[in-house]
Design a protein around this motif. Structure first.
Motif, PDB file in Angstrom:
ATOM      1  N   UNK A 346     -23.791 -22.443  -5.881  1.00 48.83           N
ATOM      2  CA  UNK A 346     -23.682 -21.382  -4.880  1.00 48.83           C
ATOM      3  C   UNK A 346     -24.585 -21.761  -3.714  1.00 48.83           C
ATOM      4  N   UNK A 347     -24.043 -21.708  -2.503  1.00 47.42           N
ATOM      5  CA  UNK A 347     -24.802 -22.077  -1.302  1.00 47.42           C
ATOM      6  C   UNK A 347     -24.770 -20.907  -0.338  1.00 47.42           C
ATOM      7  N   UNK A 348     -25.944 -20.363  -0.024  1.00 42.74           N
ATOM      8  CA  UNK A 348     -26.073 -19.240   0.902  1.00 42.74           C
ATOM      9  C   UNK A 348     -26.756 -19.753   2.165  1.00 42.74           C
ATOM     10  N   UNK A 349     -26.098 -19.631   3.308  1.00 42.93           N
ATOM     11  CA  UNK A 349     -26.748 -19.977   4.575  1.00 42.93           C
ATOM     12  C   UNK A 349     -27.157 -18.687   5.266  1.00 42.93           C
ATOM     13  N   UNK A 350     -28.448 -18.419   5.250  1.00 43.41           N
ATOM     14  CA  UNK A 350     -28.987 -17.135   5.698  1.00 43.41           C
ATOM     15  C   UNK A 350     -28.613 -16.818   7.148  1.00 43.41           C
ATOM     16  N   UNK A 351     -28.834 -17.717   8.128  1.00 49.72           N
ATOM     17  CA  UNK A 351     -28.506 -17.348   9.521  1.00 49.72           C
ATOM     18  C   UNK A 351     -27.012 -17.181   9.768  1.00 49.72           C
ATOM     19  N   UNK A 352     -26.183 -17.699   8.864  1.00 54.67           N
ATOM     20  CA  UNK A 352     -24.732 -17.590   9.023  1.00 54.67           C
ATOM     21  C   UNK A 352     -24.174 -16.357   8.331  1.00 54.67           C
ATOM     22  N   UNK A 353     -25.019 -15.672   7.529  1.00 56.75           N
ATOM     23  CA  UNK A 353     -24.607 -14.478   6.786  1.00 56.75           C
ATOM     24  C   UNK A 353     -23.386 -14.773   5.921  1.00 56.75           C
ATOM     25  N   UNK A 366     -15.593 -18.186  -0.916  1.00 55.31           N
ATOM     26  CA  UNK A 366     -16.590 -17.866   0.109  1.00 55.31           C
ATOM     27  C   UNK A 366     -16.577 -16.371   0.361  1.00 55.31           C
ATOM     28  N   UNK A 367     -17.695 -15.885   0.860  1.00 58.66           N
ATOM     29  CA  UNK A 367     -17.832 -14.445   1.043  1.00 58.66           C
ATOM     30  C   UNK A 367     -18.877 -14.148   2.105  1.00 58.66           C
ATOM     31  N   UNK A 368     -18.715 -13.043   2.799  1.00 56.25           N
ATOM     32  CA  UNK A 368     -19.758 -12.563   3.700  1.00 56.25           C
ATOM     33  C   UNK A 368     -20.915 -12.018   2.875  1.00 56.25           C
ATOM     34  N   UNK A 369     -22.116 -12.130   3.436  1.00 55.12           N
ATOM     35  CA  UNK A 369     -23.289 -11.586   2.758  1.00 55.12           C
ATOM     36  C   UNK A 369     -24.162 -10.855   3.773  1.00 55.12           C
ATOM     37  N   UNK A 370     -25.001  -9.978   3.256  1.00 54.36           N
ATOM     38  CA  UNK A 370     -26.051  -9.317   4.030  1.00 54.36           C
ATOM     39  C   UNK A 370     -27.379  -9.882   3.545  1.00 54.36           C
ATOM     40  N   UNK A 484     -21.608  -2.386   6.268  1.00 50.40           N
ATOM     41  CA  UNK A 484     -22.442  -3.390   6.925  1.00 50.40           C
ATOM     42  C   UNK A 484     -21.772  -4.754   6.980  1.00 50.40           C
ATOM     43  N   UNK A 485     -20.822  -5.002   6.098  1.00 53.01           N
ATOM     44  CA  UNK A 485     -20.161  -6.310   6.096  1.00 53.01           C
ATOM     45  C   UNK A 485     -19.250  -6.480   7.308  1.00 53.01           C
ATOM     46  N   UNK A 486     -18.954  -5.395   7.993  1.00 50.12           N
ATOM     47  CA  UNK A 486     -18.143  -5.486   9.195  1.00 50.12           C
ATOM     48  C   UNK A 486     -18.953  -5.817  10.436  1.00 50.12           C
ATOM     49  N   UNK A 492     -29.942  -6.832   7.056  1.00 56.91           N
ATOM     50  CA  UNK A 492     -30.283  -5.427   6.819  1.00 56.91           C
ATOM     51  C   UNK A 492     -30.999  -5.188   5.491  1.00 56.91           C
ATOM     52  N   UNK A 493     -31.086  -6.182   4.617  1.00 57.96           N
ATOM     53  CA  UNK A 493     -31.621  -5.938   3.278  1.00 57.96           C
ATOM     54  C   UNK A 493     -33.141  -6.075   3.245  1.00 57.96           C
ATOM     55  N   UNK A 494     -33.698  -5.828   2.064  1.00 57.85           N
ATOM     56  CA  UNK A 494     -35.139  -6.000   1.861  1.00 57.85           C
ATOM     57  C   UNK A 494     -35.477  -7.412   1.390  1.00 57.85           C
ATOM     58  N   UNK A 495     -34.527  -8.305   1.434  1.00 55.74           N
ATOM     59  CA  UNK A 495     -34.774  -9.694   1.037  1.00 55.74           C
ATOM     60  C   UNK A 495     -33.733 -10.248   0.095  1.00 55.74           C
ATOM     61  N   UNK A 496     -33.119  -9.376  -0.713  1.00 56.68           N
ATOM     62  CA  UNK A 496     -32.043  -9.828  -1.598  1.00 56.68           C
ATOM     63  C   UNK A 496     -30.779 -10.108  -0.774  1.00 56.68           C
ATOM     64  N   UNK A 497     -29.817 -10.749  -1.415  1.00 58.12           N
ATOM     65  CA  UNK A 497     -28.572 -11.106  -0.748  1.00 58.12           C
ATOM     66  C   UNK A 497     -27.458 -10.214  -1.293  1.00 58.12           C
ATOM     67  N   UNK A 498     -26.886  -9.370  -0.439  1.00 52.38           N
ATOM     68  CA  UNK A 498     -25.787  -8.496  -0.826  1.00 52.38           C
ATOM     69  C   UNK A 498     -24.456  -9.227  -0.623  1.00 52.38           C
ATOM     70  N   UNK A 499     -23.595  -9.145  -1.600  1.00 59.61           N
ATOM     71  CA  UNK A 499     -22.338  -9.894  -1.602  1.00 59.61           C
ATOM     72  C   UNK A 499     -21.176  -8.940  -1.346  1.00 59.61           C
TER      73      UNK A 499
END
Length: 577
Positions: A346-353, A366-370, A484-486, A492-499
């Motif tokens: 699993x690869x999460x690119x933070x600035x790309x959300x 692939x999926x959008x994340x917060x 928020x995914x829109x 917007x999170x406290x540090x975790x990654x919302x899927x």
């Protein structure tokens, strides 16, 4: 390497120059030949130090017959050598040599009976020339060639020759260390950058080059092999070769929204900025709309092809940016990742959300994340997802309980009850749920108390979370805040990654072939926590890349939402680049 170096003068000079090696005062002498009774069956007389060198364009003058190591005390040699070698490792942006690395070089030479590695008959070997040439091209790798102090050509003076040999070994180790492990310690940029770059062992580096036919290839292999790194390296060479800069790019003026089909005097500028054929026509046509959509997607904006101030701001930020510095910063980040990301990961690119599940180099999901806000940043590190929990409790972190919830409780004692959050008192092995509305929150200590939100529709983690226990206590999870995914920017999170679609992710990780369809996982919703272990942990990489090169060889950038880029530029000496 000829065996004669073992008993010749340069071998003795290496012995004198290496730290921790001592010889008695006086001239060093060649070892005596063994007595007849001592000669083993495979014994061969040592080669003579002044034997003629192999054919070269300009062969060096032969060594004098009486050439020997100079009379130099081990103590002075230790002090000079250590100072010279340490200066090589401290020359870079950050020390590339950790404790014990100099000792590893010493041990390497000791294991080869102090024979030179890079010189033959008082001149550099072909391998030495290859090492010089490869290190001189370190700028192509996003490194600084000036950080690796290469020695001057060797002379017939034994101690100078020995020191040059050791210095070249030290430069090779310094290059390999930074090529593989990077120039910056991630935690020096932010305590939330806890990636652990792999760094090669100095002895192993020298072992590899000492037995290599292709020294340049061995040195190149210490750089990341990831496709993202290789594309950035190619783009870096292209920008430097063509001297292509951002300074010629025209500014797009802000104003009213520009929609497809409209006419606007800024359309020709937009066409020029997005690489379309220039034209004076001011009609916003379909070709321009496609180019705008692609640009908006690359920036994490809504790809509706409507050009508003957010899109214009993103376009104009590219003018003030330095593409070379952007590339160098992001090449450094690739060095922080494990060389083996995992066949499936699993690869999460933070600035790309955005997040992907990769398998054999291709994205299978692939999926959008917060991600975390600038005040509550998502950390950068690698781990492995071990299990999933359906119907999770949310155990509120102490930082959120003390900094956010306690002040609200002091104003409104019913706050937790309205959020469906319990207050649990812990004493030894006993746990008791308290009535939060009956507590005087202006005169209470949180010691022994923790807040938790039971499973349910209001739970901040939604219906499922993906666990990879770590020092930051972050994970991937569902969320009830679907809207928020829109958003274009999703910090917007406290540090975790919302899927966005966590059950689709669960299906991919657990595997339909193992009986875990998306629907089956969803049937577990409701009731108490349910833990599902992965048969094989799946590596997960929370990464921070603000620049990458797409399949069309176009450099794409994302907003530096946490400000890591500027600090990295300063650490790499690129602040004024």
């Amino acid at each position: 390497m000829r065996k004669g170096w073992k008993s010749g003068g340069s071998a003795i000079a290496l012995t004198l120059l290496l730290p921790g090696i001592s010889l008695a005062e006086g001239r060093a002498e060649l070892p005596r030949a063994p007595l007849e009774s001592e000669i083993p069956l495979d014994w061969a007389a040592p080669a003579i130090p002044h034997a003629p060198a192999p054919a070269m364009a300009e062969p060096p003058a032969p060594m004098p017959l009486d050439w020997q190591a100079p009379d130099i005390s081990a103590e002075i040699a230790d002090e000079k050598t250590r100072s010279r070698i340490e200066s090589i490792f401290l020359a870079g942006t950050a020390p590339a040599m950790e404790a014990g690395r100099l000792e590893a070089i010493t041990a390497f030479y000791a294991a080869r009976q102090y024979r030179p590695l890079w010189s033959e008959n008082g001149a550099w070997s072909d391998n030495a020339t290859a090492a010089f040439d490869r290190i001189a091209k370190a700028a192509d790798d996003g490194l600084d060639p000036a950080a690796y102090k290469l020695p001057a050509p060797p002379s017939k003076d034994a101690d100078t020759l020995a020191l040059a040999d050791i210095e070249l070994s030290a430069a090779v180790v310094a290059y390999a260390t930074e090529a593989e492990g990077g120039r910056i310690e991630p935690r020096s940029i932010s305590p939330l950058l806890t990636a652990k770059p792999e760094k090669p062992d100095a002895g192993e580096v020298l072992d590899k080059v000492s037995g290599a036919r292709d020294v340049a290839g061995v040195l190149d292999s210490f750089n990341p092999s990831h496709d993202g790194f290789r594309k950035l390296r190619v783009k870096l060479a292209e920008l430097r070769r063509t001297a292509k800069t951002h300074e010629t790019l025209p500014v797009v003026e802000k104003g009213k929204l520009i929609r497809p089909g409209m006419q606007d005097p800024r359309v020709p500028v937009l066409r020029a900025r997005l690489g379309l054929p220039t034209a004076q026509d001011t009609t916003y046509d379909s070709a321009l709309a496609d180019a705008v959509r692609e640009f908006q997607r690359s920036k994490g904006l809504n790809d509706e092809a409507v050009v508003g101030n957010l899109t214009i701001t993103a376009l104009n930020e590219e003018i003030s940016a330095d593409p070379v510095a952007d590339i160098l910063v992001n090449m450094e980040r690739w060095r922080w990742l494990p060389r083996d990301l995992g066949r499936r990961h699993v690869f999460v690119n933070i600035p790309e959300f955005h997040a992907w599940v990769m398998e054999d180099g291709s994205a299978i999901h692939d999926t959008r994340v917060v991600v975390g806000t600038p005040a509550n940043q998502t950390p950068v590190f690698s781990d492995a997802i071990q299990f999933l929990i359906v119907n999770p409790y949310w155990n509120v972190p102490y930082s959120i309980a003390s900094k956010e919830m306690l002040p609200r409780l002091q104003q409104d004692p019913t706050y937790l009850a309205r959020q469906g959050i319990e207050v649990v008192h812990v004493r030894g092995n006993r746990r008791r749920v308290l009535d939060s509305t009956a507590i005087d929150w202006n005169n209470v200590s949180l010691k022994g108390l923790y807040f938790r939100q039971p499973p349910g529709e209001r739970n901040a983690l939604g219906n499922i979370k993906f666990m990879f226990p770590n020092e930051h206590a972050v994970y991937l999870h569902d969320t009830p805040s679907r809207s928020l995914f829109g958003r274009s920017s999703r910090a917007f999170s406290h540090g975790c990654v919302r899927v966005e679609d966590p059950f689709a992710l669960a299906e991919v990780l657990l595997g339909v072939e193992n009986g875990w369809s998306k629907e089956k996982v969803k049937r577990l919703i409701g009731g108490s926590e349910r833990r599902i272990n992965l048969k094989t942990p799946v590596p997960v990489h929370l990464a921070y890349f603000t620049a990458f090169v797409d399949d069309g060889n176009t450099l794409k950038t994302h907003k530096d939402i946490y400000g890591h880029d500027s600090r990295m530029r300063a650490a790499l000496g690129l602040a004024g680049h």
